[in-house]
Design a protein around this motif. Structure first.
Motif, PDB file in Angstrom:
ATOM      1  N   VAL A   1     -26.645 -29.161  -4.798  1.00 30.47           N
ATOM      2  CA  VAL A   1     -26.752 -27.916  -4.156  1.00 30.47           C
ATOM      3  C   VAL A   1     -27.926 -28.166  -3.174  1.00 30.47           C
ATOM      4  CG1 VAL A   1     -27.482 -25.652  -4.451  1.00 30.47           C
ATOM      5  CG2 VAL A   1     -26.208 -26.661  -6.312  1.00 30.47           C
ATOM      6  N   ARG A   2     -28.867 -28.748  -3.679  1.00 33.90           N
ATOM      7  CA  ARG A   2     -30.173 -28.849  -2.728  1.00 33.90           C
ATOM      8  C   ARG A   2     -30.085 -29.940  -1.710  1.00 33.90           C
ATOM      9  NH1 ARG A   2     -32.395 -27.812  -7.964  1.00 33.90           N
ATOM     10  NH2 ARG A   2     -32.698 -30.201  -8.296  1.00 33.90           N
TER      11      ARG A   2
ATOM     12  N   THR B   1     -20.667 -33.130 -10.901  1.00 31.05           N
ATOM     13  CA  THR B   1     -20.876 -31.945 -11.881  1.00 31.05           C
ATOM     14  C   THR B   1     -20.841 -32.042 -13.201  1.00 31.05           C
ATOM     15  OG1 THR B   1     -18.116 -32.243 -11.616  1.00 31.05           O
ATOM     16  CG2 THR B   1     -19.213 -30.867  -9.818  1.00 31.05           C
TER      17      THR B   1
ATOM     18  N   TYR C   1     -25.909 -22.964 -13.865  1.00 28.29           N
ATOM     19  CA  TYR C   1     -26.298 -22.704 -12.534  1.00 28.29           C
ATOM     20  C   TYR C   1     -27.272 -21.378 -12.446  1.00 28.29           C
ATOM     21  CZ  TYR C   1     -22.947 -25.672 -10.127  1.00 28.29           C
ATOM     22  OH  TYR C   1     -22.168 -27.026 -10.049  1.00 28.29           O
TER      23      TYR C   1
ATOM     24  N   LEU D   1     -30.118 -21.265  -9.534  1.00 30.03           N
ATOM     25  CA  LEU D   1     -29.416 -21.693  -8.213  1.00 30.03           C
ATOM     26  C   LEU D   1     -28.393 -20.577  -8.035  1.00 30.03           C
ATOM     27  CD1 LEU D   1     -29.025 -25.431  -9.361  1.00 30.03           C
ATOM     28  CD2 LEU D   1     -30.563 -24.349  -7.301  1.00 30.03           C
ATOM     29  N   ALA D   2     -28.105 -19.655  -8.901  1.00 26.16           N
ATOM     30  CA  ALA D   2     -27.017 -18.581  -8.677  1.00 26.16           C
ATOM     31  C   ALA D   2     -27.553 -17.431  -9.546  1.00 26.16           C
ATOM     32  CB  ALA D   2     -25.803 -19.017  -9.480  1.00 26.16           C
TER      33      ALA D   2
ATOM     34  N   GLU E   1     -21.311 -16.474  -7.717  1.00 22.15           N
ATOM     35  CA  GLU E   1     -22.134 -17.566  -6.900  1.00 22.15           C
ATOM     36  C   GLU E   1     -21.964 -18.931  -7.524  1.00 22.15           C
ATOM     37  OE1 GLU E   1     -26.095 -15.965  -6.715  1.00 22.15           O
ATOM     38  OE2 GLU E   1     -25.610 -14.394  -5.468  1.00 22.15           O
TER      39      GLU E   1
ATOM     40  N   LEU F   1     -20.865 -22.680  -5.960  1.00 24.30           N
ATOM     41  CA  LEU F   1     -21.431 -23.580  -5.981  1.00 24.30           C
ATOM     42  C   LEU F   1     -20.724 -24.993  -6.561  1.00 24.30           C
ATOM     43  CD1 LEU F   1     -25.012 -22.565  -7.170  1.00 24.30           C
ATOM     44  CD2 LEU F   1     -24.386 -23.300  -5.043  1.00 24.30           C
TER      45      LEU F   1
ATOM     46  N   THR G   1     -19.613 -28.361  -4.650  1.00 21.96           N
ATOM     47  CA  THR G   1     -19.973 -29.652  -4.973  1.00 21.96           C
ATOM     48  C   THR G   1     -18.742 -30.665  -5.148  1.00 21.96           C
ATOM     49  OG1 THR G   1     -22.024 -28.828  -6.221  1.00 21.96           O
ATOM     50  CG2 THR G   1     -21.021 -31.106  -6.895  1.00 21.96           C
TER      51      THR G   1
END
Length: 355
Positions: free
Chosen positions: A57-58, A82, A90, A95-96, A101, A105, A109
């Protein structure tokens, strides 16, 4: 050892297995991913329980590049970043904030592997007409991989989890994956589902039950393989006979292969023999490339890491003794896979008939 493949006639593995059998070599899987990123980019934050799934993600470019390196090394199958992914994961990692969301993600990925393959295929086309289309397997780990307590190695999940809870976890995550694979950028792009580092026959049963339930609901997922982890030659991480785990994993026609990952190399020959003896489907084998010191909860010193040349030699022996898909897990690198691919090619040319 000849493997029966009665359950895999419609599996995407079959054309690949047939092609590599004709060439006299095993199917080559990629190598370690999360540990590779951790070793090469120690400055990256892999906290929050998502490990490499969070890095995707980053820092997506790092993940896409790792996929490309394995493809260029000769991998016939690459796995997505994953392994720890789940909607709850997440959200817990910040992150979500919603399941939608989290879906986005996971989709993004998985798409990194699709993009890497497309780039690889394009580069091949520019070099000549002989192209290969590697397969992509979505990697998903044990429920223990999402708990952050290393229970994916023991099967002792704790936290009050029952096998019904484990089944429902996999059912939710498979449903999430199905939604993601229906996104335009992924539709028709994913070939396999890799259920990795499964510590018990119990969890394999829950996974198969979830896959079968979704199939009854007409939810289509890629054909799956189930890979067990264990520190010994004859039992799962939880202590059941490995043969029972194989039978549990292969009880569904939705499972196209079974095997081992994230295991020490010294247990592989006997463990592989025990699995191959009872498996009705192809066997996958991708152990670690270095010794894990459980007493210190850390990797052993550099002397315990298997060199690419020695790893390739061992992998060819595994292939000769029942593993139709071979690759690497933690502490293996693109160089290990490149050396394996080169070794397999040389072995094939040496064994090929001459005029």
């Amino acid at each position: 050892m000849q493997q029966k493949t009665t359950q895999t006639s419609n599996s995407p593995l079959e054309p690949l297995l047939a092609a590599t059998r004709l060439k006299g070599r095993p199917v080559i899987l990629d190598g370690g991913f999360g540990q590779l990123v951790a070793d090469e980019y120690p400055e990256l934050d892999q906290s929050g329980g998502m490990w490499v799934s969070g890095v995707a993600v980053r820092a997506p470019n790092i993940i896409r590049d790792a996929h490309r390196r394995y493809l260029e090394a000769g991998a016939d199958i690459i796995t997505t970043a994953t392994y720890q992914a789940s909607a709850g994961g997440y959200i817990a990692a910040g992150l979500a904030t919603t399941e939608a969301e989290a879906d986005a993600l996971l989709t993004a990925t998985v798409a990194l592997a699709v993009e890497a393959r497309a780039q690889f295929i394009q580069a091949q086309a520019e070099e000549g007409p002989h192209q290969r289309r590697p397969l992509i397997a979505v990697s998903l780990g044990s429920v223990g991989a999402t708990l952050g307590d290393c229970s994916e190695y023991t099967g002792k999940f704790g936290q009050g989890l029952t096998m019904q809870d484990v089944y429902e976890f996999h059912l939710r995550r498979f449903s999430m994956l199905a939604r993601c694979l229906d996104a335009s950028e992924l539709r028709g792009q994913i070939d396999l589902l890799a259920m990795e580092t499964i510590p018990s026959a119990e969890e394999a049963t829950a996974i198969v039950r979830a896959l079968d339930e979704l199939s009854l609901r007409d939810v289509v997922l890629p054909a799956a393989w189930i890979a067990f982890t264990t520190p010994v030659t004859n039992q799962t991480g939880l202590g059941e006979p490995i043969e029972d785990a194989v039978r549990a994993a292969t009880s569904s026609p939705l499972v196209c292969a079974v095997g081992i990952n994230c295991v020490p190399t010294h247990v592989v020959p006997e463990l592989l023999a025990n699995i191959a003896r009872v498996s009705p489907v192809p066997v996958v084998c991708y152990p670690n490339g270095q010794t894990w010191q459980g007493s210190t909860n850390a990797w052993g010193d550099a002397s315990t890491q298997v060199s690419p040349a020695n790893y390739a030699k061992s992998a060819m022996e595994w292939a000769q003794n029942g593993a139709l898909v071979v690759g690497g897990c933690c502490k293996t690198t693109p160089e290990h896979i490149r050396t394996l691919a080169e070794t397999a090619a040389v072995a094939n040319s040496c064994c090929a008939p001459h005029d």
